[in-house]
Design an enzyme around this catalytic site. Structure first.
Site, PDB file in Angstrom:
ATOM      1  N   ASP A  60      -1.015  11.164   6.455  1.00 41.90           N
ATOM      2  CA  ASP A  60      -0.784  11.243   5.016  1.00 41.90           C
ATOM      3  C   ASP A  60      -1.436  12.471   4.381  1.00 41.90           C
ATOM      4  O   ASP A  60      -2.507  12.355   3.785  1.00 41.90           O
ATOM      5  CB  ASP A  60      -1.333   9.966   4.355  1.00 41.90           C
ATOM      6  CG  ASP A  60      -0.956   9.881   2.889  1.00 41.90           C
ATOM      7  OD1 ASP A  60      -0.084  10.649   2.464  1.00 41.90           O
ATOM      8  OD2 ASP A  60      -1.544   9.043   2.188  1.00 41.90           O
ATOM      9  N   GLU A  99       4.031   0.547   1.801  1.00 42.30           N
ATOM     10  CA  GLU A  99       2.990   0.270   0.811  1.00 42.30           C
ATOM     11  C   GLU A  99       3.470  -0.706  -0.266  1.00 42.30           C
ATOM     12  O   GLU A  99       3.294  -0.482  -1.454  1.00 42.30           O
ATOM     13  CB  GLU A  99       2.516   1.579   0.160  1.00 42.30           C
ATOM     14  CG  GLU A  99       1.932   2.551   1.162  1.00 42.30           C
ATOM     15  CD  GLU A  99       1.318   3.798   0.526  1.00 42.30           C
ATOM     16  OE1 GLU A  99       0.257   4.220   0.993  1.00 42.30           O
ATOM     17  OE2 GLU A  99       1.903   4.350  -0.417  1.00 42.30           O
ATOM     18  N   GLU A 142      -4.031  15.893  -3.323  1.00 40.78           N
ATOM     19  CA  GLU A 142      -4.606  14.548  -3.273  1.00 40.78           C
ATOM     20  C   GLU A 142      -5.853  14.465  -2.397  1.00 40.78           C
ATOM     21  O   GLU A 142      -6.858  13.892  -2.802  1.00 40.78           O
ATOM     22  CB  GLU A 142      -3.540  13.572  -2.763  1.00 40.78           C
ATOM     23  CG  GLU A 142      -4.074  12.171  -2.542  1.00 40.78           C
ATOM     24  CD  GLU A 142      -3.016  11.202  -2.040  1.00 40.78           C
ATOM     25  OE1 GLU A 142      -1.840  11.584  -1.965  1.00 40.78           O
ATOM     26  OE2 GLU A 142      -3.383  10.052  -1.732  1.00 40.78           O
TER      27      GLU A 142
HETATM   28  C1  BDP Z   1      -0.105   8.549  -0.441  1.00 45.75           C
HETATM   29  C2  BDP Z   1      -0.609   8.353  -1.820  1.00 45.75           C
HETATM   30  C3  BDP Z   1       0.153   7.341  -2.614  1.00 45.75           C
HETATM   31  C4  BDP Z   1       1.630   7.590  -2.475  1.00 45.75           C
HETATM   32  C5  BDP Z   1       2.012   7.584  -1.024  1.00 45.75           C
HETATM   33  C6  BDP Z   1       3.453   7.988  -0.781  1.00 45.75           C
HETATM   34  O1  BDP Z   1      -1.959   7.997  -1.741  1.00 45.75           O
HETATM   35  O2  BDP Z   1      -0.281   7.424  -3.947  1.00 45.75           O
HETATM   36  O3  BDP Z   1       2.368   6.640  -3.157  1.00 45.75           O
HETATM   37  O4  BDP Z   1       1.249   8.519  -0.322  1.00 45.75           O
HETATM   38  O5  BDP Z   1       3.656   9.129  -0.383  1.00 45.75           O
HETATM   39  O6  BDP Z   1      -0.456   9.851  -0.110  1.00 45.75           O
HETATM   40  O7  BDP Z   1       4.352   7.197  -0.952  1.00 45.75           O
END
Ligand code: BDP
Length: 715
Positions: free
Chosen positions: A381, A307, A409
């Site tokens: 996720d 990301e 989340e």
């Molecule tokens: C996702 C989230 C994000 C996190 C990412 C992570 O949306 O905010 O930074 O995972 O785990 O669940 O790095």
């Protein structure tokens, strides 16, 4: 006189407010035991404390025991200095008087390791309870366990408990930013007051570590995985050290997230290439500086090349190159690296569910021995439900630790009641078949399946500045459950619910049974009204709160339509051998089981299969009907949760009753929103009528699409 009365009134109102049930005390509510029979019984068996302490951690335990006993048993406890009838004797085995030492078996004590303990009522010459351990941390955990027994009203006549944690690193991950916002945090701001640290020590820090230590958590990562290099500057490290000083006495180590590009960003070098000698030296010096301030610093958690985060691949290097570079800097001091496997790339045209496995399996055995790979419970996720991550079992030569999300989340955030122990348990008890039947995830994680030399479980924290810590009172149960499962991944969610309810609401049978039913049903209910039958990632884009199955944002990847793939023929992501072939990442016979729609568990069916709307389900209904039925059932059950809760009126305090009731009403309303929005959207593809017993959506699809989200406080 008038002034005096006003003052008195103010004081008592204040006292009343202070003692209101606002949830601040978590599961450590030390009120005097109300049941007189129980109180007399405990007072008979616990007359004095004989505490033999020789370290700071033991001093902490001594203080905790004195406070707890004095409050619970309603009398000031003093310390005795000899063994007598009905004295609680606490001390490390080596420090015990020889007469008591003789009662224990040396091998048994050895086997306790640093953190295990024994609580035993001894009936030899004198009758008394002994809490002993090999190490100081065992004393701390044994003490908290003993307090828990009393809080739960347990019989202690013949208490004989031996506990050894199954997992070494039991750690919270705070996704807290230095500006005090919390990524995916729904309980206010970060409790780390960076601005006033290191000189101002908020009392919350102490309550935070007490709560964690009481459930066996022994580490905490203070900062967000989307890391800020600033925390590695001297100024911030001094603040971190101030926190570490508080945490140390409760056996909790501090860890930080390391931004891979820190040597560049902090202005020292023009590269962060892990094979560059200057980079390696920079990290070595930085680590040396950290340990000079925090001698028991735990190590780094790293999110790299995921990301948009920087990482070794920016320089054509592997995850192993990156992790080992940091591991070598930490090694001389006993520190570790937790390197995350949550990686995926928009530019890789591969099923996202497959990417982590593809990148990490070839690196098995290439990591240094102080590196753990931290793997999320599922391959996408933190969805309401996912099959377990196929990496578990697939890296026998690299210790894998599991990462659960405690913050909700994708599960209604700070608003919906979901008892996550159910989700954790489902994952931990899943069979990977890595070494034949019964190769449970729990066995991967506790190291027994592959003989890992180091083991860990991480939980993404749901803690913030809200008075009750977690926003929703029941968020506390998830924090509690995480700690208990990190200690013992074989515990049942039922046992954990039982404990938490008694600790939180007392021992009334009716209260216990209502709340327990509700908690144990809650996860399945949320899955039903959000993502039934293996659907996933159909939340609104970005905030991940409400329904957004229509989201495509003009991008083919990582959006709702990418994941559900609904069309006129059917719905679901084909991950079979004919589709993305993600099934092949699982061991036999699971891969075959998942690959075949007849044998694939229906709870995962649309995760692995694209099926016709008329596909016959086990219930005899068509897939479309089943989907409708699940959504309806989820909504009906959310209503049931609210109705069950209403039965508690007058049985628990009004303050917590009302807090939860208001939230359950929102949950009920939003379960309907989920049902109506999803069904009206999916019907545009299925073009089939709503089956009998399913209430058609109240409004049309355009309405649901047009809703803006005033929700989602987390960033
Ligand atoms: C996702 C989230 C994000 C996190 C990412 C992570 O949306 O905010 O930074 O995972 O785990 O669940 O790095």
């Amino acid at each position: 006189m008038k002034k005096f009365i006003i003052l008195l009134f103010t004081i008592s109102a204040y006292t009343f407010l202070m003692y209101a049930e606002n949830g601040y005390d978590l599961w450590l509510r030390y009120n005097k035991i109300e049941d007189n029979k129980l109180l007399n019984y405990y007072n008979k068996l616990i007359k004095e404390i004989f505490f033999i302490e020789s370290s700071n951690i033991e001093k902490t335990a001594k203080k905790e025991l004195k406070i707890a006993l004095s409050k619970l048993l309603g009398k000031e406890f003093n310390f005795a200095y000899k063994v007598a009838n009905n004295v609680v004797v606490v001390g490390r085995y080596n420090n015990l008087p020889t007469t008591i030492k003789a009662i224990f078996d040396m091998d048994e004590i050895e086997a306790l390791g640093d953190e295990g303990y024994i609580i035993k009522r001894i009936k030899k010459n004198n009758e008394f309870i002994a809490i002993t351990a090999k190490g100081e941390k065992g004393i701390l955990y044994g003490t908290f366990h003993f307090i828990r027994l009393l809080l739960m009203g347990e019989n202690i006549d013949n208490v004989n408990i031996k506990e050894i944690p199954a997992i070494k690193i039991r750690i919270l991950n705070h996704w807290d930013n230095l500006n005090r916002t919390v990524e995916r945090g729904y309980a206010g701001f970060s409790i780390w007051d960076w601005h006033r640290l290191p000189d101002y020590i908020d009392t919350r820090y102490l309550d935070y570590v007490r709560a964690n230590a009481s459930i066996g958590i022994n580490g905490t990562v203070l900062t967000n995985v989307n890391a800020n290099a600033l925390v590695l500057t001297r100024q911030y490290l001094e603040k971190v050290a101030a926190l570490a000083n508080v945490f140390r006495n409760y056996g909790i180590k501090v860890y930080l997230t390391a931004r891979f590009s820190a040597p560049k960003e902090l202005g020292y070098l023009n590269t962060a290439d892990p094979l560059n000698e200057n980079v390696q030296n920079w990290w070595k010096e930085k680590v040396k500086e950290i340990y000079s301030l925090i001698p028991d610093f735990g190590g780094f958690l790293v999110k790299a090349n995921s990301e948009g985060q920087p990482g070794p691949q920016d320089y054509g290097r592997t995850h192993a190159d990156g992790a080992n570079m940091l591991a070598r800097a930490l090694k001389p001091y006993g520190g570790i690296v937790m390197w995350r496997a949550f990686v995926y790339d928009h530019n890789v045209p591969e099923d996202r569910a497959k990417q982590a496995y593809n990148e990490f399996v070839p690196l098995d055995g290439k990591f240094d021995d102080n590196v753990l790979i931290q793997v999320k419970n599922g391959p996408i996720d933190f969805q309401p439900r996912e099959p377990f991550h196929p990496l578990f079992g697939a890296m026998p030569n690299t210790p894998l630790m599991i990462e659960f999300q405690i913050t909700q989340e994708y599960l209604g955030q700070g608003t919906h009641l979901v008892f996550l122990a159910k989700l954790y348990e489902e994952v931990l008890k899943s069979d990977t078949y890595a070494k034949g039947k019964s190769s449970l995830i729990a066995k991967v994680i506790d190291g027994s399946l592959h003989n890992y030399n180091i083991t860990g479980m991480a939980g993404v924290s749901n803690i913030g500045t809200d008075i009750n810590w977690t926003g929703h009172l029941f968020g506390q149960a998830n924090w509690y459950a995480f700690g208990r499962l990190a200690w013992n991944p074989y515990l049942t969610s039922e046992k954990i619910a039982d404990e938490w309810i008694k600790l939180t609401f007392g021992n009334n049978e009716k209260v216990l049974s209502i709340i327990k039913n509700l908690m144990l049903a809650s996860h399945e209910i949320v899955v039903s009204y959000m993502t039934p039958l293996g659907l996933h990632h159909i939340m609104g884009m970005g905030h991940h709160y409400g329904p957004g199955p229509w989201v495509d944002q003009g991008r083919p990847d990582w959006t709702s339509v990418y994941y559900h793939r609904a069309n006129e023929k059917g719905i679901g992501f084909d991950r079979t051998t004919k589709g993305s072939n993600a099934v092949s990442q699982y061991f036999s016979p699971l891969n075959e089981i998942f690959n075949n729609p007849e044998t694939c568990p229906e709870k995962y069916i649309l995760w692995f299969h694209h099926l016709d709307w008329d596909h016959r389900m086990k219930s005899g209904r068509t897939l479309w009907e089943e989907l409708c039925y699940k959504y309806q059932n989820g909504y009906d059950s959310a209503k049931w949760m609210r109705q069950e809760w209403e039965k508690l009126k007058g049985l628990i305090d009004d303050e917590r009753y009302n807090h939860v009731l208001m939230l359950l009403k929102i949950q009920e309303k939003e379960a309907k929103w989920w049902k109506d929005a999803c069904l009206s959207y999916f019907q545009t593809f299925s073009k089939r009528p709503y089956p009998q017993g399913v209430e058609p959506p109240e409004k049309d699809l355009e309405y649901y699409k047009s809703l803006k989200f005033p929700y989602a406080p987390g960033i």
